[in-house]
Every structure is written in C-alpha cells, then in structure tokens.
Write an enzyme that holds these catalytic residues in place. Sequence first.
Site, PDB file in Angstrom:
ATOM      1  N   ASP A 139      -1.479  -1.768   5.916  1.00  0.00           N
ATOM      2  CA  ASP A 139      -2.642  -1.642   6.782  1.00  0.00           C
ATOM      3  C   ASP A 139      -3.707  -2.619   6.267  1.00  0.00           C
ATOM      4  O   ASP A 139      -3.613  -3.109   5.136  1.00  0.00           O
ATOM      5  CB  ASP A 139      -3.154  -0.194   6.722  1.00  0.00           C
ATOM      6  N   LYS A 140      -4.706  -2.927   7.078  1.00  0.00           N
ATOM      7  CA  LYS A 140      -5.768  -3.837   6.626  1.00  0.00           C
ATOM      8  C   LYS A 140      -7.019  -3.076   6.198  1.00  0.00           C
ATOM      9  O   LYS A 140      -7.412  -3.099   5.033  1.00  0.00           O
ATOM     10  CB  LYS A 140      -6.136  -4.839   7.730  1.00  0.00           C
ATOM     11  N   PHE A 185     -20.546  -5.959  24.456  1.00  0.00           N
ATOM     12  CA  PHE A 185     -19.437  -6.742  23.899  1.00  0.00           C
ATOM     13  C   PHE A 185     -18.109  -6.146  24.371  1.00  0.00           C
ATOM     14  O   PHE A 185     -17.960  -4.946  24.488  1.00  0.00           O
ATOM     15  CB  PHE A 185     -19.501  -6.692  22.371  1.00  0.00           C
ATOM     16  N   LYS A 219     -16.238 -11.585  24.087  1.00  0.00           N
ATOM     17  CA  LYS A 219     -16.462 -12.009  22.702  1.00  0.00           C
ATOM     18  C   LYS A 219     -17.938 -12.301  22.430  1.00  0.00           C
ATOM     19  O   LYS A 219     -18.277 -13.142  21.605  1.00  0.00           O
ATOM     20  CB  LYS A 219     -15.620 -13.248  22.368  1.00  0.00           C
ATOM     21  N   LYS A 278     -25.462 -13.209  21.148  1.00  0.00           N
ATOM     22  CA  LYS A 278     -24.734 -13.510  19.912  1.00  0.00           C
ATOM     23  C   LYS A 278     -23.254 -13.278  20.181  1.00  0.00           C
ATOM     24  O   LYS A 278     -22.862 -12.340  20.884  1.00  0.00           O
ATOM     25  CB  LYS A 278     -25.225 -12.640  18.752  1.00  0.00           C
ATOM     26  N   ARG A 322     -16.994 -14.050   8.355  1.00  0.00           N
ATOM     27  CA  ARG A 322     -16.960 -13.788   9.794  1.00  0.00           C
ATOM     28  C   ARG A 322     -18.255 -14.333  10.390  1.00  0.00           C
ATOM     29  O   ARG A 322     -19.342 -14.007   9.927  1.00  0.00           O
ATOM     30  CB  ARG A 322     -16.840 -12.292  10.048  1.00  0.00           C
ATOM     31  N   ASP A 340      -4.027   3.835   4.110  1.00  0.00           N
ATOM     32  CA  ASP A 340      -4.997   4.809   3.594  1.00  0.00           C
ATOM     33  C   ASP A 340      -5.412   5.852   4.612  1.00  0.00           C
ATOM     34  O   ASP A 340      -6.154   6.770   4.280  1.00  0.00           O
ATOM     35  CB  ASP A 340      -6.251   4.075   3.098  1.00  0.00           C
ATOM     36  N   ARG A 386      34.101  -6.803 -29.453  1.00  0.00           N
ATOM     37  CA  ARG A 386      34.248  -7.615 -28.237  1.00  0.00           C
ATOM     38  C   ARG A 386      32.968  -7.637 -27.416  1.00  0.00           C
ATOM     39  O   ARG A 386      32.539  -8.678 -26.915  1.00  0.00           O
ATOM     40  CB  ARG A 386      35.405  -7.072 -27.393  1.00  0.00           C
ATOM     41  N   LYS A 442      28.153 -10.419 -25.357  1.00  0.00           N
ATOM     42  CA  LYS A 442      26.702 -10.452 -25.151  1.00  0.00           C
ATOM     43  C   LYS A 442      26.093 -11.697 -25.791  1.00  0.00           C
ATOM     44  O   LYS A 442      25.242 -12.371 -25.198  1.00  0.00           O
ATOM     45  CB  LYS A 442      26.057  -9.183 -25.715  1.00  0.00           C
TER      46      LYS A 442
END
Length: 1170
Positions: free
Chosen positions: A389-390, A525, A530, A548, A581, A822, A1089, A1094
Amino acid sequence: MLANSADDDYQASRNIYLNDPTRNATQKFLHNSISTGKYNVATFLPKFLFEQFSKYANLFFLFTASIQQIGDLSPTNRYGTVIPLSIVTAASGAKEIMEDMRRHAQDADTNARKVGVLSGSVFVKKEWREVVVGDILRVENGEFFPADLILLSSSEPDALCYIETSNLDGETNLKIRQGISETADFLSPEHVANMEGVIKSELPNNSLYTFEGTLRLGSKEIPLDPAQMLLRGAMLRNTRWIYGVAVFTGHESKLMKNATKTPVKRTKIERLVNTEITFLFVLLVGLAVFSAMGALGRQLGNPFEETVLMLDPSTAFARFPGSVITYIILFNNLIPLSLIVTMELVKFFLGALINQDLDLYHEESDTPAMARTSSLIEELGQIDYIFSDKTGTLTCNVMQFRMCTIGGVGYAEVVPDDRKARIDETGREVGFHDFDRLKRDESQGPTAAHIQEFCRLLAVCHTVIPEPNEETGEIVFQASSPDEGALVKGAQTLGWAFTTRRPRSVTYTHGGQSYEYEILNICEFNSTRKRMSAVVRDPEGNIKIYVKGADTVILERLGHHNPYVETTCAHLEEYANEGLRTLCIAYRDVSAEEYMEWSKVYEKAATTINNRGDMLDKAAELIEKDLFLLGATAIEDRLQDGVPDTIATLALANIKLWVLTGDRQETAINIGYSCKLITEDMSMIVCNQATHFETKDYLLQKLAAVRGSISSAQVSEPLTALPLDDYGFGQYIKKGYALFGFEKKKAKIDKDALGDTEPLALVIDGRTLEYALEDDIKHTFLALATMCRAVICCRVSPLQKALVVKLVKKNVADCVTLAIGDGANDVSMIQAAHVGVGISGMEGLQAARAADFAIAQFRFLRKLLLVHGQWAYVRMSKLVLYSFYKNITLYLIQLWFTSENGFSGQTLFETWTGAAYNILFAVFQPIAIGIFDQYIFSRNLERYPQLYKLGQTGEFYNHGIFWSWIINSFLHSFMMYYMMRAVYGEGAMLGSEGWLANVWIFGETLYTVDLLTITMKAALSCSTWFGFTNLAVWGSVGAWFVLFPIYATIGPILGLAQMELGQGMVGYMIASPAFWYGIIIIPVTTILRDFSWKYFKQQALPRSYHIVQEIQKYNIPDFRPRMEFFRKAVTKVRQFQRIKRNRGFAFSQSDSGQAALIRLYDTTRRKPRG
C-alpha cells in the site's frame, strides 16, 4: 401480495427502538464482544488434531502407532511410537495455545475499553463488551467508536464531527460526518433520554461505504445515509463529543464483516517436506516389501523353517502381508518423528528473536516488531514479490508546505548553502531565498503586489474549516485533503492566517488586521478538472477569481501577458526532481457585468437534475480563462524514514515491488519517484484505457514491443534462476518428480523473466485494472507486468488488491509473495499473499492484527527480510536436511543387519534407547542449528543484499540437495555397519569371564558410533558457534555416556529391557577395547568424506556466500568502487527528460463533493458542552 411484500421488507431490515432496551432485547441482536482467536475451549481439540494430522509425517506415525498394537507382528514395544508421538503432539499443542492466548489477550484488551452509555438520564462508563444494539453512546474526542453508530448530535454546529479512518483505509486525513437536522438539537443527556423513535436499518453487511436506513420520529420518517454512519474502528478527532445510537455490534459491525477467516498458509519448505515424506514413505514400503520377500524366500527355500521351527512352508504366502507390516514398523523411523515439532519449536524461538530485536523497535510509538504467527518465518527469506500500500505504508500522509515561486523568484522554508540565491554567468538569478526574505519582499520588493495576491489566494481559496482550541486559542485546520490543509498552514506561516469561516465568507488576519472576503462561488476540484477555483468579492467590492491546480491545466488557461511562465516552469522542474507535489497559482479580476452573466449560467447548471457535474464543469470553463500566473507551490508528502533506501536495497536483492494504492495516478507516480521505486532511467507504460477491448489491444501491443526489444538485445543465454548447488544432479531429480506428478506441468511465467533491456515501469488505474483482471486479458497483463521493474496500480479497491496478489501467486512459477499495508482495506491483500505484514504503531491496527508479522515502519522490512528471513530460511533448511539425515543414517543400519539375519525381522537396537534417539540424544543438535546458526553475520547480509537470491532460488533446500543428503545417509550407514562388523568378532569383545558379545552389545555399540557420527556432521554443518551450540552438540554425546549406563543398570531392575541389557552387559561393552576402537576410528573415517567435500567446494567451487564468509572471517574491508558521483551526474541529465513526461501535482481538494457542506459551517457559533 401486500403481505408478502411487507414480510420481505421485514426480512431485509431490522428495527431498533430508541431508549427501549426491553423491545431491542427480544430481537436477540449479537453482542459487542469480539474474538479473533483461532480456537476456543470447545473447538481446540478437533481443529488442532485435524491440523496436526493433515501433516504427512504425523499421519504416518499415527498409522505406525496403530499397527504397532498388533502384538504378534510388531518387533518393538507397542508404546515405542505412541508415547513419543504424544509428546510431540503435546508440544505442538502447547505452542498453539500460547500463540492463541496472545490473540485472546489482545481481544480482551479491546473488549474491556470503556465508553459512555446512556442509563436513565446520565451517561455511565461501561466496557465495550456490554454495549448492545439500541444503546445511545457518548464518545469523547480521541476515542474509537466501539460499534457502528448513527450520529445524532455533536459538540460542533449542525451535528458535524470529524473522524479519522486510518484503521479502516489507512488515510490519516480527517473526514466529515453530519447528523440529520432533526436530531442536531439533542445536546444534553436529558434531551437524548426523552427521544422516542425507531431506526429501520439494513441488515449487517461488509460494505464500508454504504448505508441505508430511516429514522422515524413521531409521524415523520427521515432517511439515513453514510453521512450519519460512524464505523467501529474509526476515531473521533477534533470534536469534543458526539451522541450516537448503536446499530451494528461485535462481529456484525462492518469492520468485522470485512475481517475474513485467516487462511491456512504453508511455507515452500513445508510443501517440499510433505513431498519428500511421501517419497520416503514409498521408499520405506519398498524396503519393507524387499525385506518381506527375503523372508519369503527363506521360508520357501530353507529347511530350517520346516525342520527346526516346525513351520509349514505352505503358509509362507499367508504370512507375507504380516512380514511387510513388521518391516514397516521396523523401518518406520526413516521418517523423523521429531521433525515437525522441532520445526515448530525452532520457529517459535525465531519468532521470539524478531519480537526482541531492538533494531525493529520504533521508539516514538513504543512499538516492537511482532511475529504474530511463527509458522511462516522461513518464508521471509524467499520473497520474490512485495505488494505494498502507499498511504501510511510508504508515506506518513503528512503534507508540509516546503517551497514556492512567486513572480519568478524562488523561496524555500530551508535553503541549503549550495542552493542559495546567486547570479549565474548569464546574469540571471538562480537558487532560492528563504521565507524571511519573502516576508520582506512582500512589503517592499518589486513583486510585492504579486506576493500579497499569492498569499491572499492561499488564505481564501480553499474549503478548510478553522477549529480554535478554546483553552489555548490555537487554531487547528480541518481539511478534507491533507494537501489543502498544508497550503493554508503555509499561508499562516507567511503571516496570512485564516481564522473564520461563515456560510458566505471567510476571514483571515494579516499585519494585525482582519479581512473578510465574500465567497460567491466555488468550482470544486475533481480528477478531470485537476483544479479548483473560488470567485470572491474583496472588502473593496472587487470581484476576483482565484485558481489553483496542476500545471498542465493552468498553463493552457493563461492570458497573453504572463511574464513569469518560463521561470515558474523551471522552478516546477526543480520541485518535481525532489519529488514534491506542485500546484500552479493564478488569478484574474472579473468585472461585475461578466460575473452577473456567468452566475446565471452557473445557477442553471447547479439546479440541473441530470449530468449536473458535467454542466458545472462547463460553466467553470467559461470563467477560468485569461488567467495571470502568480507562481506555484511545492508540498512534500513526507515519506516514512528510510523508505527510499529500503526500496533500493530490496531491488538489489532481486525483490520486485508493486504498489497497490487507492490514490490517484499522479500522486502515486510522484511518490514512486520520491521513494526510488521509479528511477529516471525507466520508461513508463501508462495504461488508462476506457474499455475492455482497448485495454486488451494496448497491453498486447506493449507486450509485443517489450518482447521485441528483448529479442533484438540478443540475450546470449536464457534468463533463468541462479544454478542450484546440486552440480547437475537436481535436473534428474526434478524430472523424476514430474514423472510421478509432484511437479506441476502447467506453463507458468518465469519469475526472473526481466529482460536485459531498458528498465520499464507499468502504471495502471483501477478502472483499466478491472478489465485487465478479466480471464482473457489477465495473463497478458501479468506477462507485461513481470517484465517491468516497477508496477503501480492506482485507484484500486481492496478486492482488486487481493485479485492482483492471487494472479501473481498462482501464475508465476515458484514465486513467494508478501503483502504489506496498514489499513483495513489492505487486509484482503495481506491474507491473499503467502506472507502478510501489517504496519502498526499508528491508530490503524486492523492490518497488523490480520497479518502474520507486524512492524512499525516500512524500513524495518529490510532487516526483517534480509537478516531474519535469510537466517530463518538457511536454518530451517539445515534443520530439515539434518533431521532426515540423522534418522535415515541410524535406521538404515537396520536394513544392512536384516540382510544378514535371514530377514527374520529381528531389531538391532533396544526399544527405549531407540525411542530416546529422536526426543533426547539426537534432538538438540538440529535445535541448536535452527535457532543459533548464522551462516553470515547480519551486517554482511545487509551490506550484500544480492545474497538474498540464494533463498529465492532454493540454494540451500531443494529436491537435488535433499536426495544428495539421503544418498549420503545410505553411504554413512553402510560404512558404519560394515566397519563395525569388521571390528566385531567372537574374541574381539570377549568378556573377562568368558562371556561372548551378543547382538545387543553390537547394536548399542553401533548406536554409539552413529551418535558420534551425526554429532560430527552437525558440527560440520554449523557456521557459527555459541555457548548453547557447544552444549547442544557435544552435550548430547555426553548425555548418552552418562544416562545410558544408568538406564542399563536401573532398567532391568524395573523390568525394562531385561533381555537386552540384563546380566551386566554394559560393563562388558565399556570394558572392551574393541568398543573404544570402534567409537573413535569409525566416526572419524565416516565423516572424513564430508569434510573433504566441504573443503573442496569452498576452495574449488565457491558459491557467493563462501566468498562473503571469507570476507567476514578475515574482516576484509569492502573496496568496491562507489558509483554515486557518476550516477548522480547521469541522473541529473535524465531528470529533465522525465519531467517532460510527467510531473506530480498536489490535490487542493478531495474528490468528495463536500464543498457545499463545508460552506454551511459557521465557526463563530458557540459549541454546546453536551
């Protein structure tokens, strides 16, 4: 007909009576107590026994214990398997009980929380478990809602309240809920106690975002919708109190309805072990049949049977099945009885090591890591794909106003020395000034007017609600979007403090004076526009439009005279390079005539019934034009500490990371760059198709193009996994397994199918993903996605997250998946993956409780996988191989003995010493290896993440390695038996009184030789030695030499082993020189052996970990060249190319349509105390 309709309506709803507990009790609503435990008192035994005996090893020993009760057929004591199996099962049961008690303890803490419940006309504190449907509750600020509630009233105007739903969806920004106006004035316990009415509610369901119901007050019936619903698990924030009525409680609440039953997960090693046990059982039956046929040949062809034992040869065939059973019992310990419980015990301790690791402890939230289930711990060392998840997982979801550009001049909160403003060689000013300089420029600089307009726009153009704290006077901004809150706080930092919101105006203070702006219209918005805009009237009566939004939409709406476009775009590129951003800020003056004409268009659009949103967007287009660009803002969506480094390290470990987020595409891409998931050298494939066929065509085209680029690259050899450490032997083993159907032949995608071409990143939105997951497209989508180094799925639902995980899990060959999140929306993804990790430490605990492991920060995943995961995988591999080896080595001796005793079924070892082999003398060696062995120290595992590929490719445990150990067991047992047989003779072990050594002395001497040999093998398998390792490995041999003489002395007195160990046989055995020659020479010769092999491997055929072990042993410094300087230089050049392709922007408003609700808010009204 009407009666049937009414009956159906009754079945589809429930009636809840306000302040009438007697009538509510008759409907027998579910209680509010929850339980997430795996067992209870009634279900523990059946569920536990079913789970234990679904493991092939335990089922086999149950079968053996059953046939051992047939006295005439069993050559051993009838309790020789029952008692050890009971001990093993009891130990597993104790572990399960301890883990489940921890879950029940967490449930008890939750059920014991207190909340105010209306009793009479006062609120009384009661535990959550006592809350019932119909109770009216008072929830205080900062408290969780104990059940699903219908909001009646609150301390805020118009019954508004703010909730945080991080426990449900991982989002930490606040959301608004509002009670209906008919109940908003019930502001005291006395008023609420006098309410009479009925809530007609939908039946309990798992839809978090819908609710249908009505409230009947008197003769009036008022509709209820999700705006009044307060879900269990959400938290009341910045609202002093609310009154609400419980409608769904306990496991009927929407949150618990989303909590699916925890699936049973099996690790890759466990699945391999089950397969190997099956083959060992086939081998055991083969040996039993072979031995029984030997006995059959003796019975038919040897006169001894007929003349001495007086057995009729004609009954030989009838006795054949009994002989097979006898030999199955005799060889049953080829499969180690203690293996499963040893694995469980070691995993439990490895889980405890994770819980106690201070490097995984988050001090700020006082949260340690927790292995909620230890049964999957070695799977952490074999992860191929991580699905993350972000919000709340990679980021903190905390926005901070960092930088801005106004009038072509750059400003920043903190300016590093190398980025301070200066004049370059072309005479232009480059770099940034700090915010103190901005405040000075505001009053006397050449761009003062533009700075003032810029700050005024930030303080006015928004939908934020200011909440003053009555005790401290401090204002807290309640924003539906964290970006928007950050902009208003930024304006406050610059001296433009937003203070008051009224239904038609907003007020801010600057320079000690207050300014009130009338809000004429808000153009909201949305993800298509956008941008957002506000048409305002200033105190002088001038009308302005403030806008904006993203640079792509603002720049195309600018007027002709815009002197700051070029410098602003240059600053935007720099902001985007740092992962910030951005929003462009613009405005223009609007004449009264233009506004009057436009407002008519807007009012008409606002009252349209159909397509209102589209009409409002078109109306906004008419006024959002000829704008003047003031500048731009830069907001940091702060990543959690260490996220970029963690992702970069996991990429070096060949782990692919897919981000599955509910966020918008631009945000996810921007964060992808910030956290180094997407790098500047990646080409991006963005899939935003609108239909099924467009999606299919697009994915097919891209897949063909990528495959074409791989072909043109002329890869010299197939892209396969690293070669296994079986030196060609494993290929034959794999073919043998496929022959018997144990290897799936269905074509699957190679998990290492990445081409040696330009790295790719795939970005796909939720709507397109819905088409991509359909049956005819999903394999195309998966084939393309597995060829990309980064995959981001945006705007996905919880169900889509789980479907993506299952798609990879089922169709990528031999892959192991991990999901980390989360919020409650991540639970389905966490449970679908092979391993689920929950982020805890914040308020969101639903994911952590549903997960297999819980950590406080994403960065802890690095050590969890690279260190604990690798250690657990290597330890468990050694433990399993060694456990098979030690058992097969001992009990194959019985096979060689059988061939020399006429296939009589005679056992060579005394029953109880044989039984003690797996529960006392040969059990601590694998435990020591499993808990304490470190094939490489933790610092080097993190320094060389490429070592993680060893787990992904099954370097330490696979079919080839397993059978090489089995062949070694055959060789060791053969050497020990025939070497001991050569030492043993009539006179070699002759006692002082003329006694000859019998078969039991021979057997116990061989037992001692075997114990010494397997102990040396354990020592050879250990990479590191600690105190307990020495005690466990060498102490096991010491325990045999101490306890065996005691048992041999006391046992016959107590009636045990009178024939085998009676007559002082142990004294004769220990006094014989042949005994000492045998136990010294034979183990050393046998293990020579292994030691040589090894040494040869490490010197002549070294693997990557052998080299790191040498570096570790001699503490060789790491002189690998660092390419950071050159990488940064190349990155800088590529950044500008990337900027042209994409730039992330902040969202000034959530896409929620709550602007109208917020504008009704009046912060000047006094709040009730309730």
